[in-house]
Design an enzyme around this catalytic site. Structure first.
Site, mmCIF file in Angstrom:
data_model
loop_
_atom_site.group_PDB
_atom_site.id
_atom_site.type_symbol
_atom_site.label_atom_id
_atom_site.label_comp_id
_atom_site.label_asym_id
_atom_site.label_seq_id
_atom_site.Cartn_x
_atom_site.Cartn_y
_atom_site.Cartn_z
ATOM 1 N N LYS A 43 66.032 38.417 49.131
ATOM 2 C CA LYS A 43 65.029 38.491 50.196
ATOM 3 C C LYS A 43 65.247 39.762 51.002
ATOM 4 O O LYS A 43 66.367 40.060 51.419
ATOM 5 C CB LYS A 43 65.127 37.284 51.134
ATOM 6 C CG LYS A 43 64.134 37.344 52.310
ATOM 7 C CD LYS A 43 64.298 36.156 53.242
ATOM 8 C CE LYS A 43 65.516 36.272 54.150
ATOM 9 N NZ LYS A 43 65.343 37.306 55.224
ATOM 10 N N MET A 68 57.726 39.567 54.976
ATOM 11 C CA MET A 68 57.023 40.388 55.965
ATOM 12 C C MET A 68 56.261 39.565 57.003
ATOM 13 O O MET A 68 55.831 40.084 58.021
ATOM 14 C CB MET A 68 56.056 41.334 55.266
ATOM 15 C CG MET A 68 56.717 42.419 54.431
ATOM 16 S SD MET A 68 57.543 43.693 55.436
ATOM 17 C CE MET A 68 59.245 43.118 55.367
ATOM 18 N N LYS A 69 56.044 38.280 56.727
ATOM 19 C CA LYS A 69 55.337 37.388 57.669
ATOM 20 C C LYS A 69 54.060 38.050 58.207
ATOM 21 O O LYS A 69 53.848 38.168 59.410
ATOM 22 C CB LYS A 69 56.259 36.970 58.812
ATOM 23 C CG LYS A 69 57.503 36.213 58.369
ATOM 24 C CD LYS A 69 58.329 35.749 59.568
ATOM 25 C CE LYS A 69 59.566 34.993 59.123
ATOM 26 N NZ LYS A 69 60.582 35.870 58.504
ATOM 27 N N LEU A 70 53.199 38.453 57.295
ATOM 28 C CA LEU A 70 51.977 39.160 57.676
ATOM 29 C C LEU A 70 51.058 38.284 58.525
ATOM 30 O O LEU A 70 50.924 37.088 58.287
ATOM 31 C CB LEU A 70 51.215 39.605 56.426
ATOM 32 C CG LEU A 70 51.933 40.524 55.440
ATOM 33 C CD1 LEU A 70 50.993 40.867 54.294
ATOM 34 C CD2 LEU A 70 52.424 41.785 56.126
ATOM 35 N N ASP A 80 41.488 39.808 58.587
ATOM 36 C CA ASP A 80 41.410 39.542 57.153
ATOM 37 C C ASP A 80 41.534 40.795 56.292
ATOM 38 O O ASP A 80 42.319 40.832 55.337
ATOM 39 C CB ASP A 80 40.080 38.850 56.818
ATOM 40 C CG ASP A 80 39.890 37.543 57.560
ATOM 41 O OD1 ASP A 80 40.794 37.160 58.320
ATOM 42 O OD2 ASP A 80 38.845 36.904 57.365
ATOM 43 N N ASN A 81 40.756 41.823 56.603
ATOM 44 C CA ASN A 81 40.752 43.034 55.777
ATOM 45 C C ASN A 81 42.104 43.724 55.751
ATOM 46 O O ASN A 81 42.529 44.255 54.720
ATOM 47 C CB ASN A 81 39.685 44.013 56.270
ATOM 48 C CG ASN A 81 38.276 43.562 55.938
ATOM 49 O OD1 ASN A 81 38.089 42.725 55.061
ATOM 50 N ND2 ASN A 81 37.293 44.101 56.640
ATOM 51 N N GLN A 99 70.050 29.645 63.900
ATOM 52 C CA GLN A 99 69.205 28.612 63.311
ATOM 53 C C GLN A 99 69.389 27.295 64.055
ATOM 54 O O GLN A 99 70.495 26.944 64.452
ATOM 55 C CB GLN A 99 69.550 28.413 61.828
ATOM 56 C CG GLN A 99 69.479 29.670 61.002
ATOM 57 C CD GLN A 99 68.063 30.165 60.809
ATOM 58 O OE1 GLN A 99 67.106 29.433 60.999
ATOM 59 N NE2 GLN A 99 67.920 31.421 60.449
#
EC number: 4.1.1.23
Length: 230
Positions: free
Chosen positions: A34, A62-64, A68-69, A186
């Protein structure tokens, strides 16, 4: 799948030199790595390409989350990099855009439900009306409807999520700590064996391996625990 197919080592290190050292130490024992923000912004994206060319599988964390585009354009370029997994926050429009952009590729898109560092108090402070368990399940349902390849959630919710998404979607669990190890930042953690028994398809382990005096020995111990639970 064997334990080697399921264990993902998180290269949560500050620079390429440290990452290369870990990968070299682990050798053929580890298939999956990762790479997140920390390493990605220190030359890690090119390193990810190189690892993929060498036969390793790369989980790009990357947790985008964007319009949308923008999400679709980012996913299209990540597909070209040869990555195996990519995370984005489990918001319906973003997930649908990503799924459309990745169509026909081997990239497994993972919806991030609730970070394993967050508990109910954190969610309330952020303005959410759901407890972590409820929000995770809601987002799992949305990811399933969007056509995502899998879900990221803590092992505490893995069993309940597996019932929602069925047997085929990937269920990736961070916050895995061998018994007796430090939890770090955590809050919702389980051991490798507990994660496997809860229904996780892949386990992400970082510090207990990359910070170990002998990373390969630490990884082999975790692999053995996972194999015993399969």
């Amino acid at each position: 799948m064997t334990a080697r197919d399921r264990l993902i080592v998180g290269l949560d290190v500050p620079n390429l030199q440290e990452a290369e050292k870990v990968v070299s130490a682990l050798g053929d024992d580890i298939l999956y790595y990762k790479i997140g923000y920390q390493l990605a912004f220190a030359g890690g994206l090119e390193f990810a390409r190189d690892l993929a060319k060498d036969g390793k599988k790369i989980f790009l964390d990357m947790k985008l989350l964007d319009i949308d585009n923008t999400v679709a354009s980012g996913v299209e370029n990540i597909v070209k990099m040869g990555m195996s997994m990519l995370t984005l926050h489990a918001y319906p429009k973003a997930m649908k855009a990503a799924v459309a952009a990745a169509k026909g590729s081997d990239l497994c898109l993972l919806g991030v439900t609730v970070l394993t560092s967050m508990d109910e108090e954190d969610l309330i402070a952020a303005g959410y009306e759901y407890d972590p368990h409820t929000l995770v399940l809601r987002r799992a349902e949305q990811a399933l409807l969007a056509g995502m390849g899998g879900i990221v959630c803590s092992a505490e919710e893995a069993s309940a999520v597996r019932k929602i998404i069925g047997p085929d979607m990937a269920l990736v669990t961070p916050g895995i700590r061998p018994a007796g190890s430090d939890k770090g930042d955590q809050k919702r953690v389980m051991t490798p064996a507990e994660g496997i028994r809860a229904g996780s398809s892949h386990l992400v382990v970082a510090r207990p391996i990359v910070k170990a005096a002998d990373p390969r020995e630490a990884a082999r111990a975790i692999l053995a625990e996972m194999d015993a639970a399969l």
